[in-house]
Design an enzyme around this catalytic site. Structure first.
Site, PDB file in Angstrom:
ATOM      1  N   GLU A   1      -6.497   5.093   7.824  1.00  0.00           N
ATOM      2  CA  GLU A   1      -6.211   6.504   7.512  1.00  0.00           C
ATOM      3  C   GLU A   1      -7.411   7.155   6.836  1.00  0.00           C
ATOM      4  O   GLU A   1      -7.669   8.338   7.024  1.00  0.00           O
ATOM      5  CB  GLU A   1      -4.953   6.592   6.635  1.00  0.00           C
ATOM      6  CG  GLU A   1      -3.698   6.323   7.458  1.00  0.00           C
ATOM      7  CD  GLU A   1      -2.560   5.682   6.693  1.00  0.00           C
ATOM      8  OE1 GLU A   1      -2.548   5.723   5.450  1.00  0.00           O
ATOM      9  OE2 GLU A   1      -1.666   5.112   7.357  1.00  0.00           O
TER      10      GLU A   1
ATOM     11  N   SER B   1       3.640  -2.064  10.134  1.00  0.00           N
ATOM     12  CA  SER B   1       5.096  -2.191  10.282  1.00  0.00           C
ATOM     13  C   SER B   1       5.613  -3.586   9.958  1.00  0.00           C
ATOM     14  O   SER B   1       6.572  -4.054  10.582  1.00  0.00           O
ATOM     15  CB  SER B   1       5.537  -1.760  11.690  1.00  0.00           C
ATOM     16  OG  SER B   1       5.137  -0.430  11.949  1.00  0.00           O
TER      17      SER B   1
ATOM     18  N   ASN C   1       0.878  -1.168   0.000  1.00  0.00           N
ATOM     19  CA  ASN C   1       0.000   0.000   0.000  1.00  0.00           C
ATOM     20  C   ASN C   1       0.912   1.213   0.000  1.00  0.00           C
ATOM     21  O   ASN C   1       1.529   1.527   1.013  1.00  0.00           O
ATOM     22  CB  ASN C   1      -0.898  -0.013   1.246  1.00  0.00           C
ATOM     23  CG  ASN C   1      -1.683   1.279   1.397  1.00  0.00           C
ATOM     24  OD1 ASN C   1      -1.747   2.092   0.478  1.00  0.00           O
ATOM     25  ND2 ASN C   1      -2.287   1.472   2.572  1.00  0.00           N
ATOM     26  N   TRP C   2       0.986   1.857  -1.149  1.00  0.00           N
ATOM     27  CA  TRP C   2       1.928   2.973  -1.262  1.00  0.00           C
ATOM     28  C   TRP C   2       1.446   4.236  -0.564  1.00  0.00           C
ATOM     29  O   TRP C   2       2.211   5.185  -0.398  1.00  0.00           O
ATOM     30  CB  TRP C   2       2.192   3.270  -2.745  1.00  0.00           C
ATOM     31  CG  TRP C   2       3.218   2.372  -3.361  1.00  0.00           C
ATOM     32  CD1 TRP C   2       3.886   1.346  -2.756  1.00  0.00           C
ATOM     33  CD2 TRP C   2       3.702   2.447  -4.711  1.00  0.00           C
ATOM     34  NE1 TRP C   2       4.761   0.770  -3.652  1.00  0.00           N
ATOM     35  CE2 TRP C   2       4.661   1.426  -4.860  1.00  0.00           C
ATOM     36  CE3 TRP C   2       3.419   3.251  -5.799  1.00  0.00           C
ATOM     37  CZ2 TRP C   2       5.343   1.206  -6.061  1.00  0.00           C
ATOM     38  CZ3 TRP C   2       4.077   3.044  -7.003  1.00  0.00           C
ATOM     39  CH2 TRP C   2       5.038   2.028  -7.117  1.00  0.00           C
ATOM     40  N   LYS C   3       0.152   4.287  -0.232  1.00  0.00           N
ATOM     41  CA  LYS C   3      -0.411   5.511   0.383  1.00  0.00           C
ATOM     42  C   LYS C   3      -0.166   6.695  -0.562  1.00  0.00           C
ATOM     43  O   LYS C   3      -0.253   6.519  -1.768  1.00  0.00           O
ATOM     44  CB  LYS C   3       0.169   5.711   1.782  1.00  0.00           C
ATOM     45  CG  LYS C   3       0.042   4.418   2.605  1.00  0.00           C
ATOM     46  CD  LYS C   3       0.307   4.585   4.057  1.00  0.00           C
ATOM     47  CE  LYS C   3       0.103   3.229   4.753  1.00  0.00           C
ATOM     48  NZ  LYS C   3       0.201   3.341   6.206  1.00  0.00           N
TER      49      LYS C   3
ATOM     50  N   GLY D   1       2.985  -1.062   4.144  1.00  0.00           N
ATOM     51  CA  GLY D   1       3.117   0.349   3.787  1.00  0.00           C
ATOM     52  C   GLY D   1       4.564   0.694   3.470  1.00  0.00           C
ATOM     53  O   GLY D   1       5.048   0.454   2.357  1.00  0.00           O
ATOM     54  N   GLY D   2       5.271   1.224   4.467  1.00  0.00           N
ATOM     55  CA  GLY D   2       6.641   1.721   4.267  1.00  0.00           C
ATOM     56  C   GLY D   2       7.561   0.779   3.508  1.00  0.00           C
ATOM     57  O   GLY D   2       8.230   1.193   2.550  1.00  0.00           O
TER      58      GLY D   2
ATOM     59  N   HIS E   1      -9.320   1.681   4.887  1.00  0.00           N
ATOM     60  CA  HIS E   1      -8.044   1.804   5.597  1.00  0.00           C
ATOM     61  C   HIS E   1      -8.232   2.767   6.769  1.00  0.00           C
ATOM     62  O   HIS E   1      -8.972   3.750   6.655  1.00  0.00           O
ATOM     63  CB  HIS E   1      -6.961   2.313   4.635  1.00  0.00           C
ATOM     64  CG  HIS E   1      -5.599   2.220   5.225  1.00  0.00           C
ATOM     65  ND1 HIS E   1      -5.125   3.151   6.123  1.00  0.00           N
ATOM     66  CD2 HIS E   1      -4.627   1.292   5.086  1.00  0.00           C
ATOM     67  CE1 HIS E   1      -3.904   2.791   6.490  1.00  0.00           C
ATOM     68  NE2 HIS E   1      -3.579   1.669   5.877  1.00  0.00           N
TER      69      HIS E   1
ATOM     70  N   GLY F   1       2.892   2.440  10.651  1.00  0.00           N
ATOM     71  CA  GLY F   1       3.861   3.515  10.472  1.00  0.00           C
ATOM     72  C   GLY F   1       4.614   3.883  11.742  1.00  0.00           C
ATOM     73  O   GLY F   1       5.283   4.908  11.802  1.00  0.00           O
TER      74      GLY F   1
ATOM     75  N   GLU G   1      -5.259  -4.546  10.623  1.00  0.00           N
ATOM     76  CA  GLU G   1      -4.214  -3.534  10.801  1.00  0.00           C
ATOM     77  C   GLU G   1      -4.444  -2.780  12.107  1.00  0.00           C
ATOM     78  O   GLU G   1      -5.214  -1.815  12.134  1.00  0.00           O
ATOM     79  CB  GLU G   1      -4.245  -2.544   9.640  1.00  0.00           C
ATOM     80  CG  GLU G   1      -3.976  -3.174   8.293  1.00  0.00           C
ATOM     81  CD  GLU G   1      -3.350  -2.177   7.327  1.00  0.00           C
ATOM     82  OE1 GLU G   1      -2.284  -2.504   6.797  1.00  0.00           O
ATOM     83  OE2 GLU G   1      -3.891  -1.080   7.135  1.00  0.00           O
TER      84      GLU G   1
HETATM   85  P1  13P Z   1       3.276   0.422   7.523  1.00  0.00           P
HETATM   86  O1  13P Z   1       3.733  -0.880   6.959  1.00  0.00           O
HETATM   87  O2  13P Z   1       4.025   1.602   6.969  1.00  0.00           O
HETATM   88  O3  13P Z   1       3.192   0.402   9.007  1.00  0.00           O
HETATM   89  O4  13P Z   1       1.761   0.632   6.988  1.00  0.00           O
HETATM   90  C1  13P Z   1       0.860  -0.381   7.141  1.00  0.00           C
HETATM   91  C2  13P Z   1      -0.372  -0.018   6.412  1.00  0.00           C
HETATM   92  O5  13P Z   1      -1.090   0.875   6.795  1.00  0.00           O
HETATM   93  C3  13P Z   1      -0.678  -0.766   5.187  1.00  0.00           C
HETATM   94  O6  13P Z   1      -1.965  -0.494   4.749  1.00  0.00           O
END
Ligand code: 13P
Length: 257
Positions: free
Chosen positions: A101, A217, A13-15, A238-239, A99, A177, A171
């Protein structure tokens, strides 16, 4: 993971990261690293404007492309929104829905999540439905009640035959993050509970076929341990999905025996 009954899916998930040109470069680099053997499915969910570059970049590879959101109406006066048909026309296969966010910053609720799940399924997309508790909720001891509510409301009215296309991502918000990963046992406990909730709604056969991912994470160091649990069928990353080599290390972790 349990490959006998369900797919293992490693999804990025690149956000709000990377431009179309950076997407093109990522695809070249990542494709070159892809292993020959196929066990786990790989999905990359990218910002809307990066979708054409991602679909082009991963054409004829095993990587599927997903969006990070959609709007639940079919078309009309909804300035700035993107419909399911627009995604399907681009050859997008997956879409992240709900998600944390989006729930936190853009006012998404269990009701809009449910509408979006229906819209995605009707269009032929596979929704990756996100659920998870905040640190406060965990400390209050209401994690399981909250997860049950999120799962049941997201799936309300979804017929059994469409469940095969649904992916659930657990999640925990406190792990996103933050570099703070849930322990394998913590993540597995909730993922097993999600499967039990699906079992109560759809029966054992369907429940054992649903892919349930962990997100928060996940990285090359902790992926193998998390994925060693029976009910954790992949990751939503994500990251670590922004770097081709790191994402590939997680794919390798999912390809272990
Ligand atoms: P991180 O891997 O950066 O913690 O993000 C997880 C996430 O929100 C994937 O949707």
């Amino acid at each position: 993971m349990n490959r006998r009954y369900r797919k293992t899916i490693i999804a990025g998930n690149w956000k709000m990261n990377k431009t179309p040109s950076e997407t093109k470069a990522f695809a070249e680099e990542f494709k070159a690293l892809l292993p020959k053997t196929k066990w786990c499915d790989v999905v990359l969910c990218v910002p809307f404007v990066d979708l054409p570059a991602a679909v082009r970049g991963f054409k004829d590879s095993r990587v599927s492309v997903g969006a990070e959101n959609l709007y639940f109406e079919k078309s009309g006066a909804f300035t700035g929104e993107v419909s399911a048909d627009m995604l399907v026309d681009l050859d997008v296969k997956y879409v992240i829905i709900g998600h944390s966010e989006r729930r936190q910053y853009f006012g998404e609720t269990d009701v809009t999540v449910n509408k979006k799940v229906h819209t995605a399924l009707e269009a032929g997309l596979s929704p990756i439905i996100c659920v998870g508790e905040s640190l406060e909720q965990r400390e209050m001891g209401v994690t399981m009640e909250l997860i049950a509510l999120q799962v049941k409301s997201a799936l309300a009215g979804v017929p059994a035959e469409q469940m095969r296309r649904c992916v659930i991502a657990y999640e925990p918000i406190w792990a996103i993050g933050t570099g703070k990963t849930a322990t394998g046992d913590q993540a597995a406990e909730v993922c097993s509970f999600i499967r039990a909730t699906i079992r109560s709604l759809y029966g054992a056969r369907i429940a054992r076929g649903v892919t349930i991912q962990y997100g928060g994470s996940m990285n090359p160091k902790n992926a193998a341990e998390l994925l060693s649990h029976e009910d954790i069928d992949g990751g939503l990353i994500g990251g670590a999905s922004l770097k081709p080599d790191q994402l590939m290390e997680i794919v390798h972790a999912a390809n272990q025996d």
